[in-house]
Enzyme design. Structure first.
Site, PDB file in Angstrom:
ATOM      1  CD  GLU A 147      -2.922   3.193  -5.248  1.00  0.00           C
ATOM      2  OE1 GLU A 147      -1.725   2.908  -5.105  1.00  0.00           O
ATOM      3  OE2 GLU A 147      -3.813   2.342  -5.430  1.00  0.00           O
ATOM      4  NE  ARG A 177      -4.298  -1.306   0.015  1.00  0.00           N
ATOM      5  CZ  ARG A 177      -4.401  -2.380  -0.771  1.00  0.00           C
ATOM      6  NH1 ARG A 177      -3.396  -2.722  -1.558  1.00  0.00           N
ATOM      7  NH2 ARG A 177      -5.507  -3.095  -0.784  1.00  0.00           N
ATOM      8  CG  ASP A 200       1.662  -2.472  -8.415  1.00  0.00           C
ATOM      9  OD1 ASP A 200       1.586  -2.044  -9.593  1.00  0.00           O
ATOM     10  OD2 ASP A 200       0.788  -3.182  -7.900  1.00  0.00           O
ATOM     11  CG  HIS A 223      -3.016  -0.968  -6.870  1.00  0.00           C
ATOM     12  ND1 HIS A 223      -3.252  -0.253  -5.726  1.00  0.00           N
ATOM     13  CD2 HIS A 223      -3.152  -2.268  -6.533  1.00  0.00           C
ATOM     14  CE1 HIS A 223      -3.546  -1.080  -4.733  1.00  0.00           C
ATOM     15  NE2 HIS A 223      -3.490  -2.315  -5.207  1.00  0.00           N
TER      16      HIS A 223
HETATM   17  P1  NAI Z   1      -1.570 -11.227   5.032  1.00  0.00           P
HETATM   18  O1  NAI Z   1      -2.621 -10.741   5.960  1.00  0.00           O
HETATM   19  O2  NAI Z   1      -1.537 -12.665   4.643  1.00  0.00           O
HETATM   20  O3  NAI Z   1      -0.113 -10.866   5.619  1.00  0.00           O
HETATM   21  C1  NAI Z   1       0.185  -9.642   6.215  1.00  0.00           C
HETATM   22  C2  NAI Z   1       1.298  -9.880   7.211  1.00  0.00           C
HETATM   23  O4  NAI Z   1       1.657  -8.602   7.760  1.00  0.00           O
HETATM   24  C3  NAI Z   1       0.892 -10.781   8.382  1.00  0.00           C
HETATM   25  O5  NAI Z   1       1.848 -11.810   8.553  1.00  0.00           O
HETATM   26  C4  NAI Z   1       0.860  -9.845   9.585  1.00  0.00           C
HETATM   27  O6  NAI Z   1       1.251 -10.473  10.791  1.00  0.00           O
HETATM   28  C5  NAI Z   1       1.848  -8.787   9.168  1.00  0.00           C
HETATM   29  N1  NAI Z   1       1.643  -7.501   9.828  1.00  0.00           N
HETATM   30  C6  NAI Z   1       0.493  -6.808   9.957  1.00  0.00           C
HETATM   31  N2  NAI Z   1       0.717  -5.669  10.627  1.00  0.00           N
HETATM   32  C7  NAI Z   1       2.023  -5.641  10.934  1.00  0.00           C
HETATM   33  C8  NAI Z   1       2.861  -4.732  11.625  1.00  0.00           C
HETATM   34  N3  NAI Z   1       2.366  -3.604  12.166  1.00  0.00           N
HETATM   35  N4  NAI Z   1       4.173  -5.035  11.749  1.00  0.00           N
HETATM   36  C9  NAI Z   1       4.668  -6.187  11.237  1.00  0.00           C
HETATM   37  N5  NAI Z   1       3.930  -7.098  10.565  1.00  0.00           N
HETATM   38  C10 NAI Z   1       2.625  -6.818  10.425  1.00  0.00           C
HETATM   39  O7  NAI Z   1      -1.688 -10.274   3.748  1.00  0.00           O
HETATM   40  P2  NAI Z   1      -1.201 -10.583   2.268  1.00  0.00           P
HETATM   41  O8  NAI Z   1      -2.257 -11.313   1.534  1.00  0.00           O
HETATM   42  O9  NAI Z   1       0.178 -11.151   2.312  1.00  0.00           O
HETATM   43  O10 NAI Z   1      -1.158  -9.094   1.664  1.00  0.00           O
HETATM   44  C11 NAI Z   1      -0.234  -8.134   2.121  1.00  0.00           C
HETATM   45  C12 NAI Z   1      -0.642  -6.781   1.547  1.00  0.00           C
HETATM   46  O11 NAI Z   1      -0.462  -6.792   0.122  1.00  0.00           O
HETATM   47  C13 NAI Z   1      -2.146  -6.438   1.694  1.00  0.00           C
HETATM   48  O12 NAI Z   1      -2.411  -5.876   2.966  1.00  0.00           O
HETATM   49  C14 NAI Z   1      -2.365  -5.441   0.601  1.00  0.00           C
HETATM   50  O13 NAI Z   1      -2.130  -4.155   1.123  1.00  0.00           O
HETATM   51  C15 NAI Z   1      -1.278  -5.774  -0.421  1.00  0.00           C
HETATM   52  N6  NAI Z   1      -1.842  -6.226  -1.706  1.00  0.00           N
HETATM   53  C16 NAI Z   1      -1.475  -5.550  -2.850  1.00  0.00           C
HETATM   54  C17 NAI Z   1      -1.972  -5.924  -4.080  1.00  0.00           C
HETATM   55  C18 NAI Z   1      -1.568  -5.222  -5.362  1.00  0.00           C
HETATM   56  O14 NAI Z   1      -2.199  -5.457  -6.409  1.00  0.00           O
HETATM   57  N7  NAI Z   1      -0.553  -4.390  -5.359  1.00  0.00           N
HETATM   58  C19 NAI Z   1      -2.916  -7.046  -4.191  1.00  0.00           C
HETATM   59  C20 NAI Z   1      -3.179  -7.736  -2.937  1.00  0.00           C
HETATM   60  C21 NAI Z   1      -2.665  -7.318  -1.734  1.00  0.00           C
END
Ligand code: NAI
Length: 342
Positions: free
Chosen positions: A260, A231, A255, A292
């Site tokens: 954005e 993000r 990305d 994105h």
């Molecule tokens: P997920 O929920 O599986 O993993 C997120 C990880 O971040 C978890 O292991 C969690 O413990 C950790 N986390 C959360 N807050 C934290 C903090 N304050 N300090 C340290 N670690 C922390 O999420 P996933 O599926 O891996 O997605 C990650 C991010 O990717 C999403 O939140 C989204 O923003 C982004 N995304 C971007 C896309 C794009 O097209 N560019 C598409 C899909 C997701």
């Protein structure tokens, strides 16, 4: 009986997959417009609305939707930082697509890193102009480089596997570390100090907003590469620009961008862009910015639409709502597993 769904911010690829996967239970209207406090009024008469990542659901919009008795907002995204969950709690249900293709995003993060490093984007343009010079295209081997992965959830773990395949050393940071002998969990400070490349895979929250700022960048290695497919607001863009100009940061691939919402996904090639930070970032030779796009694979689009349609059916026909996200889950972990949040 069919459910009337108003899909905002529809792009041709969204419509293609909704049309392919919907059945007679759905009566879907597609809008090009994004959801805002004007277009929210178009939802009158619908059973639910469906939005994407750059539409903001605030108190005013929630109140408008409630006045039409709409009780469901279906996010076509995993991230939910764009919704005022505190205000929505106990009023309107929010469902999301928690994982549509972590591979799409993780593979794209590596694609960005490879392009940034080996400059294939520049070679492509040069060769089209019959410029076959290699000057300025020198990269480095990824083998034995240290990659710092911030966030080891679904996407971060796949990205780690890809990096290990390239022979990189992986340092990782997450609120919830896990046991994996191939990688080293460490503190953020050590990750900043020891990484040649840093890739962000955590969600945006109050705690993570501007995690990458002038102070954290000061701790990083000179010439570090930063990749952000997560993000935009995880990075303070002005601090990033200043650190690119001073050459502290060696290169960046984004990305996502914190401002954005009014730029990405649109063709603005005939417009004057009133955002000097993004225009300067785009103009630098060591930046790679995409709009994105990391999620955009056939598999991800299929999963987004399938899960969104399942979420709607579940909301109207069952007691459970497994993909609900609410103020409580976002604070305490997932409270939706056993039923509905409220
Ligand atoms: P997920 O929920 O599986 O993993 C997120 C990880 O971040 C978890 O292991 C969690 O413990 C950790 N986390 C959360 N807050 C934290 C903090 N304050 N300090 C340290 N670690 C922390 O999420 P996933 O599926 O891996 O997605 C990650 C991010 O990717 C999403 O939140 C989204 O923003 C982004 N995304 C971007 C896309 C794009 O097209 N560019 C598409 C899909 C997701």
């Amino acid at each position: 009986m069919s459910y009337k769904i108003l899909v905002y911010d529809t792009k041709p690829y969204d419509k293609e997959y909704f049309e392919l996967l919907k059945d007679e239970r759905f009566n879907i209207k597609y809008l090009d417009a994004k959801l805002d406090n004007q277009t929210a009024y178009l939802a009158k008469g619908y059973d639910a609305i469906c939005i994407f990542v750059n539409e903001y659901v605030d108190k005013e919009i929630i109140d408008i939707l409630l006045s039409f008795n709409i009780k469901l907002i279906a996010l076509r995204s995993a991230g939910f930082n764009n919704v005022d969950l505190k205000y929505a709690f106990n009023k309107i249900h929010i469902v999301r697509v928690p994982a549509y293709s972590p591979y799409a995003v993780a593979e794209y993060a590596m694609a960005l890193l490879l392009t940034l490093n080996r400059k294939t984007n520049k070679s492509y343009i040069r060769v089209r102009e019959h410029n076959f010079s290699l000057i300025g295209l020198t990269g480095f081997d990824l083998k034995n480089k240290t990659i710092g992965v911030i966030g080891t959830g679904k996407i971060g773990r796949i990205f780690i596997d890809i990096c290990l395949g390239f022979g990189c050393k992986v340092l990782a940071y997450d609120l919830f570390p896990y046991q994996d002998d191939r990688i080293t969990f460490t503190t953020l400070e050590h990750l900043y100090k020891d990484s040649d490349i840093i890739s962000l895979h955590i969600p945006l929250s109050k705690e993570t907003q501007h995690l990458i700022n002038k102070n954290s960048m000061a701790l990083m290695k000179d010439g570090v590469y930063i990749i952000n497919t997560s993000r935009g607001a995880l990075v303070n863009s002005l601090d990033l620009l200043n650190n690119l100009k001073s050459k502290k940061i060696g290169g960046v691939a984004l990305d996502v961008y914190e401002e954005e919402a009014n730029l990405f996904f649109e063709d603005l090639s005939y417009e004057i862009i009133d955002d000097e930070i993004i225009t300067q970032l785009i103009s630098l030779p060591n930046t790679l910015i995409t709009s994105h796009q990391a999620f955009l694979t056939k598999e991800a689009l299929t999963n987004i639409v399938k899960t969104t349609l399942d979420n709607v059916i579940e909301f109207f026909e069952k007691d459970t709502l497994v993909n609900e996200v609410c103020y409580q889950c976002s604070k305490k972990g997932n409270c939706a597993k056993k039923g509905r949040c409220f």
